[in-house]
Design a protein around this motif. Structure first.
Motif, PDB file in Angstrom:
ATOM      1  N   PHE A 314      -9.992  -3.215   2.182  1.00  0.00           N
ATOM      2  CA  PHE A 314     -10.583  -1.880   2.578  1.00  0.00           C
ATOM      3  C   PHE A 314     -11.123  -1.802   3.802  1.00  0.00           C
ATOM      4  CE2 PHE A 314     -13.485   1.662   2.922  1.00  0.00           C
ATOM      5  CZ  PHE A 314     -12.496   2.733   2.440  1.00  0.00           C
ATOM      6  N   GLY A 318      -9.845   0.493   7.111  1.00  0.00           N
ATOM      7  CA  GLY A 318     -11.055   1.605   7.128  1.00  0.00           C
ATOM      8  C   GLY A 318     -11.541   1.489   8.565  1.00  0.00           C
ATOM      9  N   LYS A 321      -9.107   2.391  11.198  1.00  0.00           N
ATOM     10  CA  LYS A 321      -8.968   3.859  11.219  1.00  0.00           C
ATOM     11  C   LYS A 321      -9.786   4.470  12.060  1.00  0.00           C
ATOM     12  CE  LYS A 321      -6.309   4.706   6.864  1.00  0.00           C
ATOM     13  NZ  LYS A 321      -5.414   3.567   7.136  1.00  0.00           N
ATOM     14  N   LEU A 322     -11.265   4.021  11.887  1.00  0.00           N
ATOM     15  CA  LEU A 322     -12.533   4.477  12.406  1.00  0.00           C
ATOM     16  C   LEU A 322     -12.268   4.140  13.919  1.00  0.00           C
ATOM     17  CD1 LEU A 322     -15.508   5.723  12.082  1.00  0.00           C
ATOM     18  CD2 LEU A 322     -16.080   3.318  12.540  1.00  0.00           C
ATOM     19  N   ALA A 327      -6.464   8.275  10.996  1.00  0.00           N
ATOM     20  CA  ALA A 327      -6.367   7.867   9.740  1.00  0.00           C
ATOM     21  C   ALA A 327      -5.089   7.339   9.394  1.00  0.00           C
ATOM     22  CB  ALA A 327      -6.595   9.118   8.905  1.00  0.00           C
ATOM     23  N   ALA A 328      -4.041   7.244  10.265  1.00  0.00           N
ATOM     24  CA  ALA A 328      -2.755   7.028   9.862  1.00  0.00           C
ATOM     25  C   ALA A 328      -2.338   5.551  10.358  1.00  0.00           C
ATOM     26  CB  ALA A 328      -1.612   7.701  10.781  1.00  0.00           C
ATOM     27  N   LYS A 381      -0.785   0.814  -2.462  1.00  0.00           N
ATOM     28  CA  LYS A 381      -1.931   1.567  -2.122  1.00  0.00           C
ATOM     29  C   LYS A 381      -2.942   1.364  -3.093  1.00  0.00           C
ATOM     30  CE  LYS A 381       0.756   4.509   0.834  1.00  0.00           C
ATOM     31  NZ  LYS A 381       0.477   3.962   2.329  1.00  0.00           N
ATOM     32  N   TYR A 385      -6.693   0.118  -1.405  1.00  0.00           N
ATOM     33  CA  TYR A 385      -7.729   0.896  -1.365  1.00  0.00           C
ATOM     34  C   TYR A 385      -8.607   0.921  -2.650  1.00  0.00           C
ATOM     35  CZ  TYR A 385      -5.511   2.735   2.674  1.00  0.00           C
ATOM     36  OH  TYR A 385      -4.988   2.743   4.093  1.00  0.00           O
ATOM     37  N   SER A 386      -8.159   0.658  -3.655  1.00  0.00           N
ATOM     38  CA  SER A 386      -9.089   0.804  -4.820  1.00  0.00           C
ATOM     39  C   SER A 386      -9.307  -0.411  -5.566  1.00  0.00           C
ATOM     40  CB  SER A 386      -8.801   2.180  -5.674  1.00  0.00           C
ATOM     41  OG  SER A 386      -7.552   2.012  -6.208  1.00  0.00           O
TER      42      SER A 386
ATOM     43  N   ASP B  83      -1.863   8.585   1.555  1.00  0.00           N
ATOM     44  CA  ASP B  83      -2.878   7.613   2.483  1.00  0.00           C
ATOM     45  C   ASP B  83      -2.155   7.350   3.587  1.00  0.00           C
ATOM     46  OD1 ASP B  83      -4.759   7.002   0.171  1.00  0.00           O
ATOM     47  OD2 ASP B  83      -2.859   6.264  -0.746  1.00  0.00           O
ATOM     48  N   ASP B  84      -2.921   6.607   4.483  1.00  0.00           N
ATOM     49  CA  ASP B  84      -2.496   6.527   5.668  1.00  0.00           C
ATOM     50  C   ASP B  84      -1.609   7.440   6.557  1.00  0.00           C
ATOM     51  OD1 ASP B  84      -3.274   3.772   5.145  1.00  0.00           O
ATOM     52  OD2 ASP B  84      -1.466   3.760   3.983  1.00  0.00           O
ATOM     53  N   LEU B  85      -2.270   8.645   6.529  1.00  0.00           N
ATOM     54  CA  LEU B  85      -1.660  10.134   6.958  1.00  0.00           C
ATOM     55  C   LEU B  85      -2.785  10.406   8.060  1.00  0.00           C
ATOM     56  CD1 LEU B  85      -0.168  11.723   3.977  1.00  0.00           C
ATOM     57  CD2 LEU B  85       1.140  10.554   5.841  1.00  0.00           C
ATOM     58  N   LEU B  87      -5.560  13.218   9.525  1.00  0.00           N
ATOM     59  CA  LEU B  87      -6.168  14.001   8.653  1.00  0.00           C
ATOM     60  C   LEU B  87      -5.663  15.462   8.491  1.00  0.00           C
ATOM     61  CD1 LEU B  87      -9.104  14.485   7.135  1.00  0.00           C
ATOM     62  CD2 LEU B  87      -9.736  15.332   9.297  1.00  0.00           C
ATOM     63  N   ALA B 272     -17.307   5.185   2.774  1.00  0.00           N
ATOM     64  CA  ALA B 272     -15.746   4.863   2.566  1.00  0.00           C
ATOM     65  C   ALA B 272     -14.904   5.973   3.084  1.00  0.00           C
ATOM     66  CB  ALA B 272     -15.586   4.297   1.196  1.00  0.00           C
ATOM     67  N   LEU B 275     -14.707   6.606   6.910  1.00  0.00           N
ATOM     68  CA  LEU B 275     -13.715   5.375   7.440  1.00  0.00           C
ATOM     69  C   LEU B 275     -12.380   5.662   7.189  1.00  0.00           C
ATOM     70  CD1 LEU B 275     -15.231   1.691   6.653  1.00  0.00           C
ATOM     71  CD2 LEU B 275     -15.534   3.029   8.838  1.00  0.00           C
ATOM     72  N   LYS B 276     -12.049   5.946   6.115  1.00  0.00           N
ATOM     73  CA  LYS B 276     -10.738   6.282   5.662  1.00  0.00           C
ATOM     74  C   LYS B 276     -10.022   7.294   6.322  1.00  0.00           C
ATOM     75  CE  LYS B 276      -7.260   5.930   1.616  1.00  0.00           C
ATOM     76  NZ  LYS B 276      -6.887   7.289   1.517  1.00  0.00           N
ATOM     77  N   LEU B 277     -10.579   8.652   6.589  1.00  0.00           N
ATOM     78  CA  LEU B 277     -10.096   9.684   7.100  1.00  0.00           C
ATOM     79  C   LEU B 277     -10.555   9.786   8.624  1.00  0.00           C
ATOM     80  CD1 LEU B 277     -10.824  12.472   4.215  1.00  0.00           C
ATOM     81  CD2 LEU B 277      -8.652  11.199   5.087  1.00  0.00           C
ATOM     82  N   ALA B 278     -11.285   8.511   9.182  1.00  0.00           N
ATOM     83  CA  ALA B 278     -11.379   8.250  10.680  1.00  0.00           C
ATOM     84  C   ALA B 278     -12.438   9.366  11.095  1.00  0.00           C
ATOM     85  CB  ALA B 278     -10.184   8.269  11.419  1.00  0.00           C
ATOM     86  N   ASN B 304     -10.899   8.265  -0.642  1.00  0.00           N
ATOM     87  CA  ASN B 304     -11.776   7.014  -0.656  1.00  0.00           C
ATOM     88  C   ASN B 304     -11.002   5.772  -0.763  1.00  0.00           C
ATOM     89  OD1 ASN B 304     -13.441   4.776  -1.105  1.00  0.00           O
ATOM     90  ND2 ASN B 304     -14.927   6.199  -1.890  1.00  0.00           N
ATOM     91  N   ASN B 305     -10.316   5.333  -1.808  1.00  0.00           N
ATOM     92  CA  ASN B 305      -9.956   5.841  -2.921  1.00  0.00           C
ATOM     93  C   ASN B 305     -10.887   5.345  -4.201  1.00  0.00           C
ATOM     94  OD1 ASN B 305      -8.009   6.698  -1.179  1.00  0.00           O
ATOM     95  ND2 ASN B 305      -6.234   5.602  -2.278  1.00  0.00           N
TER      96      ASN B 305
END
Lengths: 429, 429
Positions: A314, A318, A321-322, A327-328, A381, A385-386, B83-85, B87, B272, B275-278, B304-305
């Motif tokens: 994760f 993560g 992306k940051l 986010a992609a 995924k 991610y989870s 995911d991985d898109l 925002l 989390a 991070l994931k959505l940057a 998050n997820n």
């Protein structure tokens, strides 16, 4: 042992999911298929395999074991002893003085705690660097766990002669064990030793690994000493002639990335450790675009402190992306590849890098019938991610089940290991 | 039910560990002590409690339940679908169109998946915002799970009248349920609605909560619209007169922090998801220094997820260390406080914020006899840095055991819930 997994979903080399059976004969995967056409295994009419166990996977997921591509297993002895401290204080006042008190036979006990934790997280092999390689290797072999040990050559605790002896010994010691050339880091290893190591690399045509550019200060000090980055220094010294790789690789410039790409070196990223020690975020996207092989390590339990590939996966995506404000970047499938095949590539484990016929049976079974894996839009995924250690139902290394339903099948009872470990840390205080 | 936990280690209000017994009578903790002097409970000679169960904790750890202080439980329906898109694409092409297809009775099913996942992670209550508050509340009540629902007032899916009606209804509905005033975010709620909400806050002397400064763009656009940050706008409009708080709170300036401190508002961080959505890293150290109450949320499973407080706790401290370039910031004990008492404070749950006599029995049992919890140098650091859902052995809400040894004791069979959920997502595709 001959083990038949049936009614399974299976993660393939291409990160796709297939349904069917996976058969293990001895330490090897001998069949993956629908269980109907088995002529590839049972060649004569009447041929049968006598199964020691037949496991109904109940449509859960069989996966290639995670490869922990950078760790210091025996450092479980320092877990939670030295947290929330500035980096230098952590290293100089906690890690080094306490390591000086640790004995080899104690490292053996603490390595076993790490191995157990690896198994709970679906990790089937580790790329380990430590001051007691012999004891760590023995702990792995005794538990049935696969280890690639890398020498941690440095100015204080080892010599080139010892290293060469270990290299020869442990590459011919046990099927679960191999040994790579490596040194601790630029800032702990003088140029003469590095030249000697380059000589050994030449002699054995062997790849070389090291901690590289973990902190900004490390790179700045190297530039002061040599007028170049660690990577540029190592390249000039011929250390990368036969490949190898770096751990951490955070403070890389474009030239460093070019060298890694040109020499086919692997980058092993250690995101949890890099957060906890405030080191930074590795430029993985750039490295990926340069075609560099990427792998994931937990680093040691003094700096992480958890030996959990799910947490690392994760974080890999993560933090990328940051860092890139996007986010992609760093798709889940890429991360899963890093944690499995990419790790195997970095460690020289081409015979257990994925689930395929002829590969060693290093795998784990992921329980999908848990709330964190539902619904089933996209299994890979969900995994990245989870996914969680809680989902790991069974872990097999080299054809042997070492962990199942919370029970360990290693050489010693867990309670005994914990007891010994706590006695040792009590004495240390 | 009367339940006696004995042979336990117990995490106290001050984050210390005590050893002994914890007794639950009905939904309340009635005794914590050595089990010898029980005169506080059994006042007359011969008084005895008839135990429904006596549980040998085997020196494992009883802890106050984690409080998930920001989530959108029913969004499990979107887990791993988007995911991985980038925002905006994630929000406009995946979240909104798919949410438009979701029905209330379906949200009920997906909320149950989230509740189960909370239980596996030691989470005993959730602060939930969603378009189907009624169904989410009902799922929680049916499962025996504690919920604080917050209204997600916005221009598209709800009105002030509905909100007030829900506020009155659900603050007098069930002992497991309460309801707070809130709105979705500045960028989805026009000024007239916000003025109306300020009126309701005044009428009921009620705190107000919202998504706040999650992205840089959100703050920039608010400054363009109103010439001030979201926090400054809400303060000027009187929305914070009776307290409340914000979710995310990443792009805060010093004035925003001052307002939160002055008004005793809570910051709920969602690392989390951020991070994931940057989105970025919240300035928690500064907030902590300003004396602001801090809490932790998983955010919803679309972003998050995973609904796992252990992952969030590590990220809270790890990201604060990274942001401040200092491995010493955000001590493990502070993080543990945020995940328990800080969360309860943010959610108005003063009767289940810690393990103490008279508090509601919202707690979980942490298995310490696992490799990731060994050796036992420091239990709270072990919890924050290497704790995992895998260690959660039992979760109790309001005196009832809802999860034990991997089994759920909620209103419906897990397999049934998964089946319904997968049927719904198949239809959606």
């Amino acid at each position: 042992m001959n083990i038949r997994f049936y009614n399974a979903r299976i993660l393939t080399e291409t990160m796709d999911i297939t349904e069917g059976e996976l058969w293990v004969r001895g330490n090897t995967i001998c069949y993956i298929g629908d269980g109907e056409d088995v002529s590839s295994v049972c060649k004569e009419p009447g041929d049968v395999i006598l199964w020691d166990r037949e496991i109904d996977v109940k449509r859960n997921l069989l996966m290639p074991g995670f490869k922990n591509a950078h760790t210091h297993s025996a450092m479980t002895f320092l877990r939670s002893m030295a947290d929330d401290l500035p980096l230098q204080e952590w290293l100089n006042e906690q890690v080094f003085p306490n390591e000086a008190k640790l004995k080899g036979e104690e490292a053996y006990i603490f390595a076993k705690i790490a191995i157990m934790e690896y198994l709970t997280s679906g990790i089937t092999s580790a790329f380990d660097m430590y001051i007691y390689p012999k004891e760590v290797i023995q702990a792995c072999v005794d538990c049935g766990f696969r280890i690639v040990q890398v020498s941690g050559l440095n100015n204080f605790t080892s010599s080139l002669e010892e290293l060469e002896e270990q290299y020869v010994t442990y590459n011919d010691y046990h099927e679960l064990c191999s040994y790579k050339l490596g040194f601790h880091a630029e800032y702990t290893t003088d140029k003469k030793l590095l030249e000697g190591l380059a000589g050994l690399s030449e002699k054995y045509h062997a790849p070389v690994y090291t901690h590289n550019s973990e902190t900004k200060r490390e790179v700045e000090e190297c530039r002061q000493r040599y007028g170049k980055s660690p990577t540029q220094l190592f390249e000039e010294m011929g250390l990368y002639r036969y490949g190898g790789g770096g751990y951490h690789c955070i403070w890389f410039d474009d030239e460093d990335i070019d060298i890694f790409a040109k020499r086919n070196l692997s980058v092993v990223t250690n995101p949890a450790s890099n957060l906890k020690l405030a080191s930074g975020i590795a430029p993985l996207k750039k490295m990926q675009e340069a075609g560099i092989n990427l792998a994931i390590g937990t680093d040691g339990p003094a700096s992480n402190n958890c030996l959990d590939m799910f947490r690392e996966m994760f974080l890999v995506t993560g933090l990328a992306k940051l860092r890139e404000h996007d986010a992609a970047v760093m798709d889940a499938n890429d991360v899963l590849y890093m944690a499995t095949t990419g790790g195997a590539k970095a460690m020289g484990l081409s015979d257990c890098d994925c689930l395929a016929v002829g590969k060693k049976a290093d795998l784990f079974l992921m329980d999908l019938m848990q709330p964190n894996m539902q619904p089933e839009h996209n299994l890979t995924k969900n995994l990245v991610y989870s996914g969680s250690k809680q989902n790991v139902k069974l872990t097999m290394v080299n054809g042997k089940i070492l962990y199942e339903d919370g029970q360990f099948f290693i050489s010693e009872e867990p309670q005994e290991i914990y007891k010994k470990a706590n006695e040792i840390v009590s004495r240390m205080k």
